[in-house]
Scaffold this motif. Structure first.
Motif, PDB file in Angstrom:
ATOM      1  N   GLY A 219       0.796  -1.223   0.000  1.00  0.00           N
ATOM      2  CA  GLY A 219       0.000   0.000   0.000  1.00  0.00           C
ATOM      3  C   GLY A 219       0.824   1.265   0.000  1.00  0.00           C
ATOM      4  N   ALA A 220       2.151   1.184   0.031  1.00  0.00           N
ATOM      5  CA  ALA A 220       2.987   2.386   0.061  1.00  0.00           C
ATOM      6  C   ALA A 220       3.031   3.022  -1.327  1.00  0.00           C
ATOM      7  CB  ALA A 220       4.406   2.030   0.516  1.00  0.00           C
ATOM      8  N   VAL A 221       2.791   4.315  -1.381  1.00  0.00           N
ATOM      9  CA  VAL A 221       2.860   5.061  -2.637  1.00  0.00           C
ATOM     10  C   VAL A 221       4.297   5.518  -2.854  1.00  0.00           C
ATOM     11  CG1 VAL A 221       2.088   7.108  -3.870  1.00  0.00           C
ATOM     12  CG2 VAL A 221       0.465   5.824  -2.486  1.00  0.00           C
ATOM     13  N   VAL A 222       4.882   5.124  -4.000  1.00  0.00           N
ATOM     14  CA  VAL A 222       6.267   5.507  -4.281  1.00  0.00           C
ATOM     15  C   VAL A 222       6.359   6.683  -5.244  1.00  0.00           C
ATOM     16  CG1 VAL A 222       7.162   3.209  -3.808  1.00  0.00           C
ATOM     17  CG2 VAL A 222       6.422   3.782  -6.116  1.00  0.00           C
ATOM     18  N   ALA A 223       5.276   6.977  -5.968  1.00  0.00           N
ATOM     19  CA  ALA A 223       5.265   8.133  -6.871  1.00  0.00           C
ATOM     20  C   ALA A 223       3.826   8.389  -7.265  1.00  0.00           C
ATOM     21  CB  ALA A 223       6.122   7.881  -8.119  1.00  0.00           C
ATOM     22  N   GLY A 224       3.503   9.659  -7.506  1.00  0.00           N
ATOM     23  CA  GLY A 224       2.139  10.003  -7.866  1.00  0.00           C
ATOM     24  C   GLY A 224       2.068  11.383  -8.478  1.00  0.00           C
ATOM     25  N   THR A 225       0.895  11.681  -9.072  1.00  0.00           N
ATOM     26  CA  THR A 225       0.692  12.973  -9.714  1.00  0.00           C
ATOM     27  C   THR A 225       0.310  14.057  -8.719  1.00  0.00           C
ATOM     28  OG1 THR A 225      -1.594  12.318 -10.141  1.00  0.00           O
ATOM     29  CG2 THR A 225       0.003  11.955 -11.894  1.00  0.00           C
ATOM     30  N   HIS A 226      -0.197  13.680  -7.547  1.00  0.00           N
ATOM     31  CA  HIS A 226      -0.543  14.628  -6.500  1.00  0.00           C
ATOM     32  C   HIS A 226       0.215  14.269  -5.228  1.00  0.00           C
ATOM     33  CE1 HIS A 226      -3.986  15.210  -9.201  1.00  0.00           C
ATOM     34  NE2 HIS A 226      -4.069  16.416  -8.676  1.00  0.00           N
ATOM     35  N   PRO A 241      -3.769  -1.547   4.056  1.00  0.00           N
ATOM     36  CA  PRO A 241      -3.313  -2.834   3.515  1.00  0.00           C
ATOM     37  C   PRO A 241      -4.439  -3.672   2.930  1.00  0.00           C
ATOM     38  CG  PRO A 241      -2.279  -2.393   5.622  1.00  0.00           C
ATOM     39  CD  PRO A 241      -3.301  -1.330   5.435  1.00  0.00           C
ATOM     40  N   ASP A 242      -5.621  -3.664   3.599  1.00  0.00           N
ATOM     41  CA  ASP A 242      -6.717  -4.479   3.060  1.00  0.00           C
ATOM     42  C   ASP A 242      -7.211  -3.927   1.728  1.00  0.00           C
ATOM     43  OD1 ASP A 242      -9.499  -3.035   4.949  1.00  0.00           O
ATOM     44  OD2 ASP A 242      -7.611  -2.169   4.240  1.00  0.00           O
ATOM     45  N   LEU A 243      -7.204  -2.581   1.566  1.00  0.00           N
ATOM     46  CA  LEU A 243      -7.607  -1.985   0.294  1.00  0.00           C
ATOM     47  C   LEU A 243      -6.581  -2.303  -0.786  1.00  0.00           C
ATOM     48  CD1 LEU A 243      -9.348  -0.216  -1.498  1.00  0.00           C
ATOM     49  CD2 LEU A 243      -8.169   1.797  -0.569  1.00  0.00           C
ATOM     50  N   ALA A 244      -5.291  -2.200  -0.437  1.00  0.00           N
ATOM     51  CA  ALA A 244      -4.252  -2.530  -1.417  1.00  0.00           C
ATOM     52  C   ALA A 244      -4.344  -3.986  -1.855  1.00  0.00           C
ATOM     53  CB  ALA A 244      -2.866  -2.247  -0.825  1.00  0.00           C
ATOM     54  N   SER A 245      -4.594  -4.885  -0.896  1.00  0.00           N
ATOM     55  CA  SER A 245      -4.733  -6.310  -1.240  1.00  0.00           C
ATOM     56  C   SER A 245      -5.936  -6.526  -2.152  1.00  0.00           C
ATOM     57  CB  SER A 245      -4.878  -7.143   0.033  1.00  0.00           C
ATOM     58  OG  SER A 245      -3.751  -6.994   0.864  1.00  0.00           O
ATOM     59  N   ARG A 246      -7.040  -5.816  -1.876  1.00  0.00           N
ATOM     60  CA  ARG A 246      -8.239  -5.975  -2.697  1.00  0.00           C
ATOM     61  C   ARG A 246      -8.000  -5.477  -4.116  1.00  0.00           C
ATOM     62  NH1 ARG A 246     -12.856  -2.577  -3.049  1.00  0.00           N
ATOM     63  NH2 ARG A 246     -12.146  -1.429  -1.229  1.00  0.00           N
ATOM     64  N   LEU A 247      -7.312  -4.339  -4.251  1.00  0.00           N
ATOM     65  CA  LEU A 247      -7.045  -3.800  -5.581  1.00  0.00           C
ATOM     66  C   LEU A 247      -6.152  -4.742  -6.389  1.00  0.00           C
ATOM     67  CD1 LEU A 247      -6.519  -0.007  -4.803  1.00  0.00           C
ATOM     68  CD2 LEU A 247      -8.480  -1.073  -5.908  1.00  0.00           C
ATOM     69  N   PHE A 248      -5.123  -5.325  -5.720  1.00  0.00           N
ATOM     70  CA  PHE A 248      -4.249  -6.256  -6.439  1.00  0.00           C
ATOM     71  C   PHE A 248      -4.988  -7.548  -6.770  1.00  0.00           C
ATOM     72  CE2 PHE A 248      -0.005  -4.737  -7.015  1.00  0.00           C
ATOM     73  CZ  PHE A 248       0.139  -3.701  -6.114  1.00  0.00           C
ATOM     74  N   ALA A 249      -5.876  -8.012  -5.851  1.00  0.00           N
ATOM     75  CA  ALA A 249      -6.608  -9.256  -6.102  1.00  0.00           C
ATOM     76  C   ALA A 249      -7.635  -9.081  -7.211  1.00  0.00           C
ATOM     77  CB  ALA A 249      -7.287  -9.728  -4.816  1.00  0.00           C
ATOM     78  N   GLN A 250      -8.280  -7.896  -7.260  1.00  0.00           N
ATOM     79  CA  GLN A 250      -9.292  -7.623  -8.282  1.00  0.00           C
ATOM     80  C   GLN A 250      -8.700  -6.713  -9.351  1.00  0.00           C
ATOM     81  OE1 GLN A 250     -12.598  -5.987  -6.128  1.00  0.00           O
ATOM     82  NE2 GLN A 250     -12.970  -7.866  -4.980  1.00  0.00           N
ATOM     83  N   VAL A 266     -13.408   6.537  -7.628  1.00  0.00           N
ATOM     84  CA  VAL A 266     -13.530   5.267  -8.335  1.00  0.00           C
ATOM     85  C   VAL A 266     -12.157   5.002  -8.951  1.00  0.00           C
ATOM     86  CG1 VAL A 266     -14.714   3.990 -10.140  1.00  0.00           C
ATOM     87  CG2 VAL A 266     -15.938   5.748  -8.866  1.00  0.00           C
ATOM     88  N   GLY A 267     -11.584   3.829  -8.672  1.00  0.00           N
ATOM     89  CA  GLY A 267     -10.225   3.565  -9.139  1.00  0.00           C
ATOM     90  C   GLY A 267     -10.030   2.132  -9.578  1.00  0.00           C
ATOM     91  N   THR A 268      -8.994   1.920 -10.386  1.00  0.00           N
ATOM     92  CA  THR A 268      -8.581   0.583 -10.812  1.00  0.00           C
ATOM     93  C   THR A 268      -7.069   0.473 -10.675  1.00  0.00           C
ATOM     94  OG1 THR A 268      -8.306   1.260 -13.125  1.00  0.00           O
ATOM     95  CG2 THR A 268     -10.450   0.355 -12.490  1.00  0.00           C
ATOM     96  N   LEU A 269      -6.595  -0.763 -10.626  1.00  0.00           N
ATOM     97  CA  LEU A 269      -5.160  -1.031 -10.494  1.00  0.00           C
ATOM     98  C   LEU A 269      -4.740  -2.039 -11.549  1.00  0.00           C
ATOM     99  CD1 LEU A 269      -3.020  -1.559  -7.361  1.00  0.00           C
ATOM    100  CD2 LEU A 269      -3.113  -3.407  -9.032  1.00  0.00           C
ATOM    101  N   LYS A 270      -3.534  -1.834 -12.078  1.00  0.00           N
ATOM    102  CA  LYS A 270      -2.932  -2.762 -13.031  1.00  0.00           C
ATOM    103  C   LYS A 270      -1.485  -2.990 -12.631  1.00  0.00           C
ATOM    104  CE  LYS A 270      -2.726  -5.112 -16.971  1.00  0.00           C
ATOM    105  NZ  LYS A 270      -3.567  -6.308 -17.226  1.00  0.00           N
ATOM    106  N   THR A 271      -1.088  -4.250 -12.439  1.00  0.00           N
ATOM    107  CA  THR A 271       0.285  -4.544 -12.038  1.00  0.00           C
ATOM    108  C   THR A 271       1.248  -4.262 -13.184  1.00  0.00           C
ATOM    109  OG1 THR A 271       0.005  -6.852 -12.671  1.00  0.00           O
ATOM    110  CG2 THR A 271      -0.428  -6.295 -10.369  1.00  0.00           C
ATOM    111  N   VAL A 272       2.472  -3.916 -12.814  1.00  0.00           N
ATOM    112  CA  VAL A 272       3.527  -3.650 -13.785  1.00  0.00           C
ATOM    113  C   VAL A 272       4.348  -4.920 -13.956  1.00  0.00           C
ATOM    114  CG1 VAL A 272       5.529  -2.234 -14.348  1.00  0.00           C
ATOM    115  CG2 VAL A 272       3.614  -1.238 -13.095  1.00  0.00           C
TER     116      VAL A 272
END
Length: 559
Positions: A219-226, A241-250, A266-272
């Protein structure tokens, strides 16, 4: 008497009209609201998925490019020779200082030209720093297992983390440094700054996004636009951590949650690929569904106005016009659905009867207009199809013409470059065709060309392509075909033509010579591929005709 008598006929009609209007309007309005919200949610999800997928690919590509650059730097003469000199047994102190200074100057010049690298460091196999681009070099946190990967000649990639000194997300990667005898001399390590790629991705993603950042699985942010308040404290996750796990799982699924800035989004996540990172794209929920909120308010106003108008009209018109009007409404509703099979009975000689006659006449005109429009559209489609075929086909043989051939070949080559699939071209020439024309006449020659086109069409696969290149020359494009397969196809085609019995040819047989050329792994252009096939065709004709030759580099065609 009460101004509004519920027992009167007009009151009942008014009440009925209001209920008949209110219930469908609310039902349709609610269904429209739900469907529009679902559609808008899908649209938002697709937009976010597109942004995150593109950002993931570009981040992965950015990392590959940096690793490639680092490999080039590590294999440079300055790095390998100076590091080998330092490890040589006969080098003195002056030579060592000169070698270190040469390495430091080279790393500094590279660092000045490439902004993605915060620091470049040359380390010995024992992990000691030999030279660095930094003024005050410190210890380097090399990736785990870097030495084993260096001995295997492979790059090593560390874990993304927050650099408190730089106040930015960084990543340490390394490439092995090999000597002339392939002996491991050390490694070239680089500290990459994610801020560069995030700025590039943010400028490409458009202004509609509320936030855009890279996040680890914890869940740690290493870079962002804001700026996110918690990113300066790497021990505390910017996302729960639970939100980060959910975003990676879904992965790629849209989720509604509270962003690190405390805004409903409203957000989505895509692994690199290749990194334990995810790209998160967010849009404020308030802005994302603003159109739905406006639609809801507009629907309420429209329903209210409709109720008021219908109620007033129903009360004024009364029972005498309800039945004929219902008939008209039913007919109009049927027409609105697209059905013109409507012929209303005229039950009155008054205004409503006249209106019914006008309505029937209007439906009849619409019916005739639809029929005429359908016939016109069908004619137009047929003419367009004919024009399209005439513009891309050869009038004599029915094959595609030369102009269409160049366009198709260019398109197929683009697919070859993108997907690295093999592609072959056959240049076909009818042997002694001029002599055949002079002997049997041009009409007989035309029949030969037509028959050749039929043979070529019958031997094509679904994905293959044949065109008349000009005169007695034809060209075939064979996707997903290497030189061996293309040569086999050419021999098969040559055999079919040789076995053909043309009455006008007499005892002589019609044969063809074929030149074969295929993509060689280099950057190919349509002209060069056709030129190679033409060169091979020239060799086939020079060798006696009625044969197929495969183009070989270094062979020459007609001068």
């Amino acid at each position: 008497m009460l101004p509004f008598d519920f027992y009167s006929i007009k009151s009942k009609i008014t009440l009925f009209a209001l209920l008949a209007t209110l219930i469908p309007s609310l039902t349709i309005g609610w269904r429209s609201y739900v469907q529009n919200k679902r559609f808008l949610s899908q649209k938002i999800t697709q937009e976010l998925q597109k942004v995150t997928s593109q950002a993931s690919r570009e981040t992965s590509l950015w990392l590959k490019e940096r690793l490639y650059d680092l490999k080039v730097f590590s294999s440079s003469y300055v790095v390998t020779e100076n590091l080998a000199r330092l490890q040589g047994a006969s080098a003195g102190q002056i030579e060592d200082e000169r070698a270190v200074r040469g390495l430091r100057d080279y790393l500094g010049s590279v660092r000045a030209k490439f902004g993605d690298y915060e620091e470049l460091t040359v380390v010995a196999p024992n992990g000691m720093v030999v030279a660095s681009s930094a003024q005050l070099p410190g210890p380097v946190a090399l990736p785990d297992g870097w030495l084993d990967r260096a001995r295997a000649g492979e790059a090593a990639i560390g874990s993304p983390h927050w650099d408190e000194a730089l106040r930015a997300g960084t990543l340490v990667v390394s490439q092995p440094i090999l000597g002339a005898d392939e002996r491991l001399l050390g490694a070239l390590a680089a500290k990459l700054n994610f801020h560069v790629i995030v700025e590039s991705l943010a400028s490409d993603s458009g202004p509609d996004l509320s936030d855009f950042y890279l996040v680890t699985r914890s869940g740690a942010v290493v870079a962002g636009t804001h700026p996110v308040p918690v990113t300066s404290r790497p021990t505390k996750a910017a996302l729960p951590p639970d939100l980060a796990s959910r975003l990676f799982a879904q992965e790629s699924a849209a989720s509604e949650y509270s962003s690190p800035r405390g805004v409903a989004v409203v957000g989505t996540l895509k692994t690199v690929p290749g990194l334990s990172l995810g790209v998160v794209a967010e849009k404020e929920r308030r802005l994302a569904y603003a159109e739905i909120y406006r639609l809801r308010r507009t629907t309420i106003w429209l329903v209210g106005g409709l109720l008021l108008g219908v109620g007033s009209l129903a009360y004024l018109l009364g029972l005498s016009i309800v039945r004929p009007l219902d008939t008209l409404i039913a007919g109009a509703a049927k027409v609105a659905t697209g059905s013109l099979d409507v012929d209303l009975p005229v039950s009155s000689r008054g205004e409503l009867g006249y209106m019914t006659e006008v309505f029937n006449h209007m439906v009849e005109q619409l019916r005739l207009g639809r029929q005429e429009l359908g016939e016109a559209n069908q004619t137009l489609r047929e003419r367009n199809q004919e024009l399209q075929e005439l513009s891309v086909t050869d009038s004599l043989t029915g094959l595609f013409n030369r102009k269409h051939m160049w366009e198709t070949l260019a398109r197929e080559l683009e697919g070859y470059k993108r997907h690295q699939r093999p592609l072959a071209v056959l240049m076909i020439d009818i042997d002694h065709f001029k002599r055949y024309n002079d002997t049997h006449g041009h009409l007989a020659g035309d029949e030969v060309l037509k028959r050749m086109a039929e043979i070529f069409r019958s031997s094509l696969r679904v994905s293959d392509y044949a065109a008349r290149y000009g005169g007695e020359e034809f060209l075939m494009v064979l996707p997903d075909t290497d030189s061996t397969m293309a040569n086999q196809a050419a021999e098969r085609l040559r055999g079919l033509v040789a076995a053909e019995n043309l009455a006008s040819a007499g005892p002589a047989k019609i044969t063809v010579s074929i030149g074969v050329a295929s993509t060689s792994g280099h950057e190919e252009e349509p002209e060069s591929l056709v030129r190679n096939a033409d060169t091979a065709l020239y060799r086939a004709k020079k060798a006696g005709r009625n044969r197929a030759f495969v183009f070989e580099a270094g062979s020459t065609g007609p001068s």
